[in-house]
Design an enzyme around this catalytic site. Sequence first.
Site, short mmCIF file in Angstrom:
data_model
loop_
_atom_site.label_atom_id
_atom_site.label_comp_id
_atom_site.label_asym_id
_atom_site.label_seq_id
_atom_site.Cartn_x
_atom_site.Cartn_y
_atom_site.Cartn_z
N GLY A 20 0.07 -0.79 0.15
CA GLY A 20 -0.32 -0.15 -0.05
C GLY A 20 1.09 1.27 -0.16
O GLY A 20 0.95 2.05 0.75
N ALA A 21 2.16 0.91 -1.17
CA ALA A 21 2.47 2.93 -0.48
C ALA A 21 3.03 3.51 -1.56
O ALA A 21 3.74 3.80 -1.81
CB ALA A 21 4.57 2.01 -0.70
N GLY A 24 -0.61 7.49 0.71
CA GLY A 24 -0.98 6.97 2.54
C GLY A 24 0.20 7.50 3.36
O GLY A 24 0.93 7.32 3.15
N GLY A 26 1.53 4.05 3.77
CA GLY A 26 2.06 3.62 3.10
C GLY A 26 3.39 3.57 2.48
O GLY A 26 4.59 4.15 2.64
N SER A 149 -4.93 -0.84 14.14
CA SER A 149 -6.15 0.09 14.69
C SER A 149 -5.70 0.25 15.81
O SER A 149 -6.42 -0.73 16.80
CB SER A 149 -7.51 0.39 13.23
OG SER A 149 -7.92 1.03 14.06
N TYR A 174 -14.76 -4.40 10.37
CA TYR A 174 -12.98 -3.74 9.81
C TYR A 174 -13.02 -3.69 11.42
O TYR A 174 -10.91 -4.42 11.66
CB TYR A 174 -13.27 -2.09 9.58
CG TYR A 174 -12.20 -1.60 10.07
CD1 TYR A 174 -11.08 -1.30 8.79
CD2 TYR A 174 -11.58 -0.59 10.84
CE1 TYR A 174 -9.55 -1.24 8.72
CE2 TYR A 174 -10.51 0.23 11.08
CZ TYR A 174 -9.23 0.55 9.69
OH TYR A 174 -8.07 0.91 9.59
#
Length: 311
Positions: A20-21, A24, A26, A149, A174
């Site tokens: 996820g880079a 955001g 990442g 989270s 989630y």
Amino acid sequence: MAFELKDVRNLAGRRAVVTGAAGGLGYEVAKTLAAAGASVVLAGRDAERGAIARAKIATTAVAEVTFEKLDLADLTSVDAFIGRALTKGLPIDILVNNAGLMAPPERRLTKDGFEVQFGTNHLGHFALTGGLIPLLAAAADARVVSVASGIAAFGTIDFENLQSERAYVPNTAYMQSKLANLLFARGLQQRSDQQGWGLTAASAHPGHARTNLIENGAGKPTGGKALLIHALQAIASHDAASGALPIVQAAAASDVGKLDYFGPTRMFQQKGPPGRLRLPAKATDDLTSDRLWSVSEELTGVRYPRHGLRP
């Protein structure tokens, strides 16, 4: 003293993979690791965004920065990524399992038929890490960082409704996936210690970081909800770079121990300087961790090595 960017160790000669880079958290993590000397692989779904991120990071990087296609919601894509990595045969010193999806309003499925949050946030990373174990074990003191989270503390692993088949509540699903991230770190560390892989499994959460996570999942808020979120963010949030710091600490501080957990230390862990946190009680449950591990192996078809891999 709080962890700061100056506390990042010299990463020259080390290789990192960040999921996820392309944007955001990442992106911020990858940029920091690259600036500290690491060779960084940006792993993500969108090649166009990945190329843009790579070009930006390369301007301050010390070593090579590359982009690799990886869709964690598709185990075929995960397997292809692993295959390319194994073919290259380069040890991986840092794996940051960061990519995630938050609370889409309607139940969606991955390409393999998993509820998309559980499938992407947990199962995709479970499969990825399992396939990369030989390269992680080949490094000296490799780290695997699971990005969770703060809301994981309120999650429950509902083995009778893992895929939300019986009922889908966006935030409940989630929370379950984020608790699964912490339980995965626990299971990974235990198996590394048993099998001699030499890994340090740590975890972190960003607090309330202003990224596109909400928009990509629940959608862009409107009306009164948008006003409420804006008001809350003005008080209890920080930018993506600040939210990435606990993750960077887990990945690149010099004094990280097994199963250490990092996050913001102010405003009920929503913002502020990063530091060590106490793991939620549910994240220390070995019975649940072991059961989740077994179920994850069955669902993904990924079997972790049963013996040491070091020469």
